[in-house]
Design a protein around this motif. Structure first.
Motif, PDB file in Angstrom:
ATOM      1  N   GLY A  42       0.827  -1.269   0.072  1.00 23.96           N
ATOM      2  CA  GLY A  42       0.080   0.038   0.214  1.00 23.96           C
ATOM      3  C   GLY A  42       0.899   1.195  -0.052  1.00 23.96           C
ATOM      4  N   ASN A  67       1.359   3.195  -2.615  1.00 21.76           N
ATOM      5  CA  ASN A  67       1.098   4.343  -3.504  1.00 21.76           C
ATOM      6  C   ASN A  67       0.647   5.624  -2.870  1.00 21.76           C
ATOM      7  OD1 ASN A  67      -1.030   2.277  -3.420  1.00 21.76           O
ATOM      8  ND2 ASN A  67      -2.388   4.104  -4.099  1.00 21.76           N
ATOM      9  N   LEU A 114       0.341   6.787   4.402  1.00 22.99           N
ATOM     10  CA  LEU A 114       1.686   6.475   5.085  1.00 22.99           C
ATOM     11  C   LEU A 114       2.368   5.568   4.610  1.00 22.99           C
ATOM     12  CD1 LEU A 114      -0.483   5.802   8.384  1.00 22.99           C
ATOM     13  CD2 LEU A 114       0.973   8.005   7.965  1.00 22.99           C
ATOM     14  N   ARG A 166      -1.598  -2.070  -5.478  1.00 21.64           N
ATOM     15  CA  ARG A 166      -2.478  -3.075  -6.140  1.00 21.64           C
ATOM     16  C   ARG A 166      -2.945  -2.394  -7.567  1.00 21.64           C
ATOM     17  NH1 ARG A 166      -8.027  -2.807  -2.534  1.00 21.64           N
ATOM     18  NH2 ARG A 166      -7.848  -0.440  -1.974  1.00 21.64           N
ATOM     19  N   ARG A 168      -1.012   3.581 -10.674  1.00 19.27           N
ATOM     20  CA  ARG A 168      -0.801   4.522  -9.534  1.00 19.27           C
ATOM     21  C   ARG A 168       0.473   4.066  -8.855  1.00 19.27           C
ATOM     22  NH1 ARG A 168      -4.698   4.454  -5.706  1.00 19.27           N
ATOM     23  NH2 ARG A 168      -5.759   2.823  -6.483  1.00 19.27           N
ATOM     24  N   LEU A 185       1.134  -5.534  -5.879  1.00 19.60           N
ATOM     25  CA  LEU A 185       0.726  -6.345  -4.751  1.00 19.60           C
ATOM     26  C   LEU A 185      -0.608  -5.841  -4.468  1.00 19.60           C
ATOM     27  CD1 LEU A 185       1.902  -7.951  -2.589  1.00 19.60           C
ATOM     28  CD2 LEU A 185       2.733  -5.873  -1.419  1.00 19.60           C
ATOM     29  N   ASP A 186      -1.469  -7.023  -4.783  1.00 19.88           N
ATOM     30  CA  ASP A 186      -2.564  -6.893  -3.972  1.00 19.88           C
ATOM     31  C   ASP A 186      -2.693  -7.810  -2.908  1.00 19.88           C
ATOM     32  OD1 ASP A 186      -5.370  -7.426  -3.029  1.00 19.88           O
ATOM     33  OD2 ASP A 186      -6.439  -7.148  -4.938  1.00 19.88           O
ATOM     34  N   VAL A 187      -2.771  -7.619  -1.613  1.00 23.37           N
ATOM     35  CA  VAL A 187      -2.439  -8.320  -0.400  1.00 23.37           C
ATOM     36  C   VAL A 187      -3.472  -9.232  -0.075  1.00 23.37           C
ATOM     37  CG1 VAL A 187      -0.931  -6.393   0.696  1.00 23.37           C
ATOM     38  CG2 VAL A 187      -3.260  -6.592   1.273  1.00 23.37           C
ATOM     39  N   ASN A 240       1.729  -2.645   5.612  1.00 23.35           N
ATOM     40  CA  ASN A 240       1.095  -1.161   5.749  1.00 23.35           C
ATOM     41  C   ASN A 240      -0.573  -1.247   5.129  1.00 23.35           C
ATOM     42  OD1 ASN A 240       0.869   1.798   5.894  1.00 23.35           O
ATOM     43  ND2 ASN A 240       0.756   1.476   3.895  1.00 23.35           N
ATOM     44  N   THR A 300      -0.216  -1.491  12.656  1.00 19.46           N
ATOM     45  CA  THR A 300      -1.688  -1.567  13.221  1.00 19.46           C
ATOM     46  C   THR A 300      -2.179  -0.357  13.741  1.00 19.46           C
ATOM     47  OG1 THR A 300      -2.327  -2.897  15.501  1.00 19.46           O
ATOM     48  CG2 THR A 300      -0.339  -1.938  15.599  1.00 19.46           C
ATOM     49  N   TYR A 313     -13.031  -2.494  12.242  1.00 16.74           N
ATOM     50  CA  TYR A 313     -11.609  -1.992  12.175  1.00 16.74           C
ATOM     51  C   TYR A 313     -10.913  -2.132  13.498  1.00 16.74           C
ATOM     52  CZ  TYR A 313      -7.861   1.258  11.416  1.00 16.74           C
ATOM     53  OH  TYR A 313      -6.416   1.696  11.079  1.00 16.74           O
ATOM     54  N   LYS A 317      -7.516  -4.368  13.762  1.00 18.92           N
ATOM     55  CA  LYS A 317      -6.261  -4.019  14.383  1.00 18.92           C
ATOM     56  C   LYS A 317      -5.660  -4.663  15.837  1.00 18.92           C
ATOM     57  CE  LYS A 317      -4.902  -1.427  10.920  1.00 18.92           C
ATOM     58  NZ  LYS A 317      -3.852  -1.743  10.099  1.00 18.92           N
ATOM     59  N   GLY A 337      -0.809   6.693  14.866  1.00 19.48           N
ATOM     60  CA  GLY A 337      -1.649   7.829  15.567  1.00 19.48           C
ATOM     61  C   GLY A 337      -2.568   8.308  14.379  1.00 19.48           C
ATOM     62  N   THR A 349      -3.711  10.454  11.727  1.00 22.39           N
ATOM     63  CA  THR A 349      -2.835  11.178  10.502  1.00 22.39           C
ATOM     64  C   THR A 349      -3.636  11.374   9.320  1.00 22.39           C
ATOM     65  OG1 THR A 349      -0.864   9.794  11.400  1.00 22.39           O
ATOM     66  CG2 THR A 349      -0.780  10.861   9.331  1.00 22.39           C
ATOM     67  N   THR A 382      -4.868  11.481   6.164  1.00 22.50           N
ATOM     68  CA  THR A 382      -4.891  10.626   5.042  1.00 22.50           C
ATOM     69  C   THR A 382      -6.160  10.447   4.272  1.00 22.50           C
ATOM     70  OG1 THR A 382      -5.055   8.517   5.933  1.00 22.50           O
ATOM     71  CG2 THR A 382      -2.682   9.508   5.590  1.00 22.50           C
ATOM     72  N   ASN A 410      -9.065   8.966   6.502  1.00 24.65           N
ATOM     73  CA  ASN A 410      -9.859   9.371   7.489  1.00 24.65           C
ATOM     74  C   ASN A 410     -10.380  10.821   6.534  1.00 24.65           C
ATOM     75  OD1 ASN A 410      -7.804  11.155   7.968  1.00 24.65           O
ATOM     76  ND2 ASN A 410      -7.069   9.608   9.249  1.00 24.65           N
TER      77      ASN A 410
HETATM   78  N1  LIG Z   1      -4.339   7.515   8.917  1.00 29.28           N
HETATM   79  C1  LIG Z   1      -4.426   7.159  10.228  1.00 29.28           C
HETATM   80  O1  LIG Z   1      -4.942   8.100  11.009  1.00 29.28           O
HETATM   81  C2  LIG Z   1      -4.149   5.866  10.732  1.00 29.28           C
HETATM   82  C3  LIG Z   1      -4.055   5.443  12.088  1.00 29.28           C
HETATM   83  C4  LIG Z   1      -3.686   4.078  12.552  1.00 29.28           C
HETATM   84  C5  LIG Z   1      -3.363   3.229  11.484  1.00 29.28           C
HETATM   85  N2  LIG Z   1      -3.397   3.739  10.190  1.00 29.28           N
HETATM   86  C6  LIG Z   1      -2.955   2.429   9.372  1.00 29.28           C
HETATM   87  O2  LIG Z   1      -2.231   2.707   8.471  1.00 29.28           O
HETATM   88  C7  LIG Z   1      -2.098   1.981   7.122  1.00 29.28           C
HETATM   89  C8  LIG Z   1      -1.882   3.177   6.083  1.00 29.28           C
HETATM   90  O3  LIG Z   1      -2.996   3.794   6.294  1.00 29.28           O
HETATM   91  P1  LIG Z   1      -3.352   5.042   5.567  1.00 29.28           P
HETATM   92  O4  LIG Z   1      -3.749   6.175   6.413  1.00 29.28           O
HETATM   93  O5  LIG Z   1      -2.292   5.778   4.651  1.00 29.28           O
HETATM   94  O6  LIG Z   1      -4.619   5.181   4.484  1.00 29.28           O
HETATM   95  P2  LIG Z   1      -4.660   5.391   2.813  1.00 29.28           P
HETATM   96  O7  LIG Z   1      -4.058   6.555   2.483  1.00 29.28           O
HETATM   97  O8  LIG Z   1      -6.119   4.978   2.592  1.00 29.28           O
HETATM   98  O9  LIG Z   1      -3.786   4.128   2.002  1.00 29.28           O
HETATM   99  C9  LIG Z   1      -4.208   2.749   2.378  1.00 29.28           C
HETATM  100  C10 LIG Z   1      -3.172   2.111   1.202  1.00 29.28           C
HETATM  101  O10 LIG Z   1      -3.571   0.513   1.570  1.00 29.28           O
HETATM  102  C11 LIG Z   1      -3.673  -0.002   0.370  1.00 29.28           C
HETATM  103  N3  LIG Z   1      -4.540  -1.079  -0.071  1.00 29.28           N
HETATM  104  C12 LIG Z   1      -5.694  -1.317   0.591  1.00 29.28           C
HETATM  105  N4  LIG Z   1      -6.293  -2.386   0.157  1.00 29.28           N
HETATM  106  C13 LIG Z   1      -5.243  -2.963  -0.467  1.00 29.28           C
HETATM  107  C14 LIG Z   1      -5.013  -4.227  -0.899  1.00 29.28           C
HETATM  108  N5  LIG Z   1      -6.000  -5.192  -0.980  1.00 29.28           N
HETATM  109  N6  LIG Z   1      -3.915  -4.472  -1.613  1.00 29.28           N
HETATM  110  C15 LIG Z   1      -2.846  -3.745  -1.527  1.00 29.28           C
HETATM  111  N7  LIG Z   1      -2.957  -2.439  -1.013  1.00 29.28           N
HETATM  112  C16 LIG Z   1      -4.177  -2.014  -0.426  1.00 29.28           C
HETATM  113  C17 LIG Z   1      -4.387   1.477  -0.754  1.00 29.28           C
HETATM  114  O11 LIG Z   1      -4.227   1.093  -1.924  1.00 29.28           O
HETATM  115  P3  LIG Z   1      -5.295   1.772  -2.977  1.00 29.28           P
HETATM  116  O12 LIG Z   1      -4.767   3.427  -3.115  1.00 29.28           O
HETATM  117  O13 LIG Z   1      -5.343   1.006  -4.229  1.00 29.28           O
HETATM  118  O14 LIG Z   1      -6.871   1.858  -2.335  1.00 29.28           O
HETATM  119  C18 LIG Z   1      -3.512   2.499  -0.112  1.00 29.28           C
HETATM  120  O15 LIG Z   1      -2.209   2.468  -0.661  1.00 29.28           O
HETATM  121  C19 LIG Z   1      -3.435   1.267   7.555  1.00 29.28           C
HETATM  122  O16 LIG Z   1      -2.993  -0.166   7.744  1.00 29.28           O
HETATM  123  C20 LIG Z   1      -4.072   1.751   8.522  1.00 29.28           C
HETATM  124  O17 LIG Z   1      -5.186   1.053   9.105  1.00 29.28           O
HETATM  125  C21 LIG Z   1      -3.805   4.751   9.697  1.00 29.28           C
END
Ligand SMILES: NC(=O)c1ccc[n+]([C@@H]2O[C@H](COP(=O)([O-])OP(=O)(O)OC[C@H]3O[C@@H](n4cnc5c(N)ncnc54)[C@H](OP(=O)(O)O)[C@@H]3O)[C@@H](O)[C@H]2O)c1
Length: 230
Positions: free
Chosen positions: A8, A10, A13, A33, A37, A52-54, A79, A131, A155, A159, A184, A186, A188, A191
């Motif tokens: 993830g 692209n 985080l 995936r 992008r 990579l599609d997890v 991630n 997590t 969710y 986690k 924490g 963040t 993106t 949210n």
């Molecule tokens: N942001 C926060 O506040 C926060 C806080 C605590 C934990 N986290 C964790 O941090 C991680 C990253 O979150 P983020 O905030 O960066 O979210 P994000 O901007 O929505 O990014 C999520 C990433 O995961 C990818 N993804 C989702 N399903 C996938 C799949 N089946 N195969 C491959 N890639 C996949 C998405 O790809 P696509 O672009 O193709 O959808 C994207 O690249 C997550 O595990 C989230 O639970 C986030």
């Protein structure tokens, strides 16, 4: 030279983690995936794109083969994640649960199964599971913490599972440093960019765990302030 894979990568985080680790001298495989992008993100940072599609056995096996053929892996960062539906608890369905657990939990098992053989060949093998404090019993009960303000059964429990998978895999593979990072809250797409931290702040714990060079504790759960309560 340390070679790192981020799922993830692209955007969000994962992308910021790739940027920082490339800056720190890692060779970074940026998993995504969506090929267009993913390639665009890798080109922008000087990373290497891998499809990579997890949630797909075939995609994960293909990525493991590509990375093995190119010389192997030292650091795996799990991630990729989804929030799932923002429905009221009473509206949640079994299919919702399968989707959230499928991406956030089952995929961690799939990725670790596929990449442990490569990591075992590394001199500094490391896994970082991304997590969330939303899966911390202590944080969701602490009225001072933002994690206590949300109700999101799928969710949060997914986690909690990721954090416990971290502990269990750390016991199973003592030769690999396996730790969990809570970014924490963040800003993106995850949210709607309502998070209060920058992506740099949100990646501090991930980058910390990814740059320990295969030494230090295993089976821990940290945030950017240090060891976090589970
Ligand atoms: N942001 C926060 O506040 C926060 C806080 C605590 C934990 N986290 C964790 O941090 C991680 C990253 O979150 P983020 O905030 O960066 O979210 P994000 O901007 O929505 O990014 C999520 C990433 O995961 C990818 N993804 C989702 N399903 C996938 C799949 N089946 N195969 C491959 N890639 C996949 C998405 O790809 P696509 O672009 O193709 O959808 C994207 O690249 C997550 O595990 C989230 O639970 C986030």
């Amino acid at each position: 030279m340390t070679t790192t894979l981020i799922s993830g990568a692209n955007k969000g985080l994962g992308y910021e983690t790739a940027r920082r680790l490339i800056e720190a001298g890692h060779t970074v495989w940026m998993g995504a995936r969506d090929p267009a992008r993913g390639q665009q993100a890798a080109d922008a940072l000087g990373g290497r794109f891998v499809h990579l599609d997890v949630t797909s056995d075939a995609s994960v096996a293909g990525a493991a083969q590509t990375i093995a053929d190119a010389g192997g892996l030292d650091v795996l960062i799990n991630n990729a994640g989804i929030s799932g539906p923002h429905s009221q608890a009473a509206e949640l369905t079994a299919d919702d649960a399968l989707a959230v657990y499928g991406t956030n939990v089952v995929s961690v098992v799939r990725m670790i199964g596929a990449f442990v053989p490569l990591l075992r060949a590394s001199s500094n093998p490391t896994i970082v599971n991304v997590t969330s404090g939303m899966g911390s019993f202590a944080f969701v009960h602490d009225p001072e913490r933002i994690e206590s303000k949300f109700n999101s059964p799928l969710y949060t429990s997914s986690k909690a599972a990721v954090t416990m998978l971290t502990v269990q895999y750390a016991k199973a593979f003592p030769e690999i440093r396996i730790n969990a990072a809570d970014p924490g809250f963040t800003a993106t797409d995850f949210n709607g960019n309502t998070g209060t931290q920058t992506v740099k702040e949100g990646t501090d714990a991930i980058v910390e765990l990814a740059t320990r060079g295969g030494v230090g504790p295993t089976g821990t759960f940290i945030d950017r302030s240090g060891v976090a309560p589970f």
